[in-house]
Design a protein around this motif. Structure first.
Motif, short mmCIF file in Angstrom:
data_model
loop_
_atom_site.label_atom_id
_atom_site.label_comp_id
_atom_site.label_asym_id
_atom_site.label_seq_id
_atom_site.Cartn_x
_atom_site.Cartn_y
_atom_site.Cartn_z
N ARG A 10 1.34 3.55 19.00
CA ARG A 10 0.22 2.64 19.16
C ARG A 10 0.46 1.71 20.34
NH1 ARG A 10 -1.77 1.01 13.13
NH2 ARG A 10 -3.75 1.83 13.88
N PRO A 11 -0.59 1.34 21.04
CA PRO A 11 -0.42 0.46 22.19
C PRO A 11 0.05 -0.93 21.76
CG PRO A 11 -2.75 0.75 21.69
CD PRO A 11 -1.99 1.72 20.82
N GLY A 12 0.82 -1.55 22.63
CA GLY A 12 1.31 -2.89 22.33
C GLY A 12 2.44 -2.86 21.31
N ASP A 13 2.55 -3.95 20.58
CA ASP A 13 3.61 -4.07 19.57
C ASP A 13 3.09 -3.81 18.16
OD1 ASP A 13 5.35 -4.78 21.60
OD2 ASP A 13 4.92 -6.92 21.40
N ARG A 14 1.89 -3.26 18.03
CA ARG A 14 1.31 -3.05 16.70
C ARG A 14 1.95 -1.86 16.03
NH1 ARG A 14 -4.04 -1.38 14.27
NH2 ARG A 14 -4.51 -0.25 16.18
N GLY A 15 2.45 -2.06 14.83
CA GLY A 15 3.06 -0.98 14.07
C GLY A 15 2.02 -0.17 13.33
N LYS A 16 2.48 0.86 12.63
CA LYS A 16 1.55 1.73 11.92
C LYS A 16 0.86 1.02 10.76
CE LYS A 16 3.95 6.06 12.99
NZ LYS A 16 4.59 7.27 12.43
N GLY A 17 1.50 -0.01 10.20
CA GLY A 17 0.91 -0.71 9.08
C GLY A 17 0.25 -2.03 9.43
N ASP A 18 0.06 -2.30 10.72
CA ASP A 18 -0.51 -3.57 11.17
C ASP A 18 -1.99 -3.40 11.47
OD1 ASP A 18 2.02 -4.64 10.98
OD2 ASP A 18 2.47 -4.35 13.12
N VAL A 19 -2.77 -4.42 11.12
CA VAL A 19 -4.18 -4.44 11.46
C VAL A 19 -4.36 -5.05 12.84
CG1 VAL A 19 -4.91 -4.58 9.06
CG2 VAL A 19 -4.50 -6.68 10.34
N ARG A 20 -5.50 -4.78 13.44
CA ARG A 20 -5.78 -5.36 14.76
C ARG A 20 -6.11 -6.84 14.64
NH1 ARG A 20 -10.17 -0.99 16.76
NH2 ARG A 20 -10.57 -0.98 14.52
N PRO A 21 -5.77 -7.64 15.66
CA PRO A 21 -6.13 -9.06 15.62
C PRO A 21 -7.63 -9.23 15.46
CG PRO A 21 -4.58 -8.63 17.40
CD PRO A 21 -5.00 -7.29 16.87
N ALA A 40 -1.32 5.71 -2.73
CA ALA A 40 -0.57 4.87 -1.79
C ALA A 40 -1.45 4.38 -0.64
CB ALA A 40 0.63 5.66 -1.24
N ALA A 41 -2.40 5.21 -0.20
CA ALA A 41 -3.30 4.80 0.88
C ALA A 41 -4.20 3.65 0.43
CB ALA A 41 -4.14 5.99 1.34
N VAL A 42 -4.69 3.71 -0.81
CA VAL A 42 -5.53 2.62 -1.32
C VAL A 42 -4.73 1.33 -1.40
CG1 VAL A 42 -6.83 1.82 -3.32
CG2 VAL A 42 -7.08 4.17 -2.54
N ARG A 43 -3.51 1.39 -1.85
CA ARG A 43 -2.67 0.19 -1.93
C ARG A 43 -2.39 -0.37 -0.54
NH1 ARG A 43 1.79 2.17 -6.49
NH2 ARG A 43 0.35 2.17 -8.28
N THR A 44 -2.17 0.50 0.42
CA THR A 44 -1.93 0.04 1.79
C THR A 44 -3.17 -0.64 2.35
OG1 THR A 44 -0.38 1.87 2.12
CG2 THR A 44 -1.18 0.75 4.08
N CYS A 45 -4.34 -0.08 2.09
CA CYS A 45 -5.58 -0.73 2.54
C CYS A 45 -5.79 -2.08 1.86
CB CYS A 45 -6.77 0.19 2.27
SG CYS A 45 -6.87 1.65 3.34
N MET A 46 -5.43 -2.19 0.61
CA MET A 46 -5.55 -3.47 -0.09
C MET A 46 -4.64 -4.52 0.55
SD MET A 46 -5.76 -2.08 -4.04
CE MET A 46 -5.77 -3.72 -4.74
N ASP A 47 -3.45 -4.11 0.93
CA ASP A 47 -2.57 -5.05 1.65
C ASP A 47 -3.17 -5.46 2.98
OD1 ASP A 47 -0.79 -4.85 -0.46
OD2 ASP A 47 0.44 -3.30 0.51
N GLY A 48 -3.82 -4.52 3.67
CA GLY A 48 -4.47 -4.86 4.93
C GLY A 48 -5.61 -5.84 4.75
N CYS A 49 -6.36 -5.71 3.64
CA CYS A 49 -7.44 -6.66 3.36
C CYS A 49 -6.90 -8.06 3.13
CB CYS A 49 -8.25 -6.19 2.15
SG CYS A 49 -9.21 -4.68 2.40
N HIS A 50 -5.78 -8.16 2.42
CA HIS A 50 -5.19 -9.47 2.17
C HIS A 50 -4.70 -10.12 3.47
CE1 HIS A 50 -5.36 -9.68 -2.20
NE2 HIS A 50 -4.94 -8.42 -2.27
N LYS A 51 -4.32 -9.31 4.46
CA LYS A 51 -3.91 -9.87 5.74
C LYS A 51 -5.09 -10.47 6.50
CE LYS A 51 -0.05 -6.63 6.33
NZ LYS A 51 0.51 -5.52 7.16
N LEU A 52 -6.30 -9.93 6.29
CA LEU A 52 -7.49 -10.44 6.97
C LEU A 52 -8.08 -11.67 6.29
CD1 LEU A 52 -9.36 -7.07 7.64
CD2 LEU A 52 -7.93 -8.34 9.24
N TYR A 53 -7.73 -11.89 5.03
CA TYR A 53 -8.38 -12.94 4.26
C TYR A 53 -8.21 -14.34 4.87
CZ TYR A 53 -9.80 -15.72 0.23
OH TYR A 53 -10.43 -16.62 -0.59
#
Length: 271
Positions: free
Chosen positions: A33-44, A238-251
Motif C-alpha cells: 500500500r502507498p505510504g505507511d498505511r498497513g493492511k489493517g489501517d483505514v485511510r485518514p 474474522a473479516a467482520v470482526r476486522t471491519c468492526m475494529d475499523g469502524c471503532h477507529k473512525l468513531y
C-alpha cells in the motif's frame, strides 16, 4: 448552414486515453500500500457537517480520494398511505454517482449500481434511526459521490449518519461503515479503487471477496452486512470482526465533527 468558425472541431474518430497507458499501469496487482498505511489501517478521514444551507442537515467526508456529500430533508409528509407508514416513518435513501466520479464517465440517469447502493444504504441505516418517532412522515437522504476511490458504500453510511445527526433526527446511535477486501489469507481494510478493481478483473477465487459492515459503535451491533465472493465461514467471521475494529477507529473523528456542528448551532450563553 452557417458554420461556427471559432469552435475547434474535434476529430471524427477518437479513442479512449486509457488505450495509451503503458502495460505496467494497467495491472492491478497490489504489492504494498502507498505510504505507511498497513493492511489493517483505514485511510485518514476528513469530516464536516452543515455545509449545505438549503438542507435540514448535511455532511461531507473525504477518505483518501473518495469524496462524498450527503443532504437530509424532512421529516415531511409521506407520499404512500398504508398501515406501515401510519405507525412509523420511512427512510428514503438515494445514492448518485457524479458523471465525473469514476474513470469511465457515467450518465445522470440512475443505473443499476446506484440502485443497489441506495437499497444497501437504506437497509444499513434503518436500524439506527428512531423511525417510530416520525409517524406518517418520511426522511429523505440524498448521497452524492463526487469521487469514487473505493469503499463508496461504507463511507456513504458514515456520511449519511453524520447528516442525520446534523439534521436533528433522533437516532439510537450513529452508524459507521468499513469495507474490507479478502485475498486468500490476507486482507486489506478500507481498500481504494485500484485494490478493489484488482479483485474484479482477476475474478474471485477460493477464499476471496469483499465485505462491507455497518456498525452501531456504542451498542457494538452490526446493522448491515454486505459480502460477495467465496469465503470460508471462519474467514468471513474474522473479516467482520476486522471491519468492526475499523469502524471503532473512525468513531472519534465522526464524534468530533458532530460535536463541532452542535457547538456552531448552539445559541450563545446568556451573560
Amino acid at each position: 448552414m452557417p458554420v461556427d468558425t471559432k469552435r475547434v472541431r474535434g476529430p471524427d474518430e477518437s479513442q479512449s486515453p486509457l488505450v495509451f497507458l503503458p502495460p505496467t499501469a494497467q495491472t492491478c496487482e497490489v504489492l504494498r500500500r502507498p505510504g505507511d498505511r498497513g493492511k489493517g489501517d483505514v485511510r485518514p478521514l476528513f469530516a464536516r457537517c452543515g455545509l449545505v444551507s438549503q438542507a435540514k442537515g448535511s455532511a461531507y467526508i473525504e477518505a483518501g480520494n473518495t469524496k462524498i456529500m450527503c443532504s437530509v430533508y424532512g421529516p415531511r409528509e409521506t407520499e404512500r398511505k398504508d398501515d406501515t407508514d401510519m405507525k412509523s416513518g420511512r427512510l428514503v435513501c438515494d445514492v448518485r454517482l457524479a458523471p465525473f466520479s469514476c474513470l469511465k464517465r457515467g450518465a445522470w440517469i440512475q443505473g443499476s449500481e446506484e440502485r443497489d447502493l441506495s437499497l444497501a444504504l437504506s437497509e444499513s441505516m434503518q436500524p439506527g434511526v428512531c423511525l417510530h418517532r416520525y409517524p406518517r412522515s418520511q426522511i429523505e437522504v440524498n448521497v452524492m459521490v463526487l469521487e469514487n476511490d473505493g469503499g463508496v458504500l461504507a463511507h456513504a453510511v458514515t456520511c449519511a449518519s453524520m447528516a442525520l445527526a446534523d439534521a436533528g433526527i433522533e437516532m439510537y446511535d450513529v452508524v459507521l461503515g468499513c469495507a474490507l477486501r479478502q485475498d486468500g489469507d490476507s486482507c486489506l481494510v478500507d481498500p481504494d479503487f485500484s485494490e478493489e478493481r484488482g479483485s474484479w478483473q482477476a475474478g474471485y477465487g477460493e477464499n476471496q471477496g469483499r465485505v462491507t459492515v455497518a456498525l452501531l459503535p456504542n451498542f457494538n451491533q452490526v446493522s448491515g452486512l454486505h459480502a460477495d465472493g467465496e469465503m470460508r465461514e471462519d474467514t468471513l467471521t474474522a473479516a467482520v470482526r476486522t471491519c468492526m475494529d475499523g469502524c471503532h477507529k473512525l468513531y472519534p473523528v465522526v464524534q468530533q465533527a458532530i460535536l463541532r456542528a452542535v457547538k456552531r448551532k448552539a445559541p450563545p450563553p446568556e451573560k
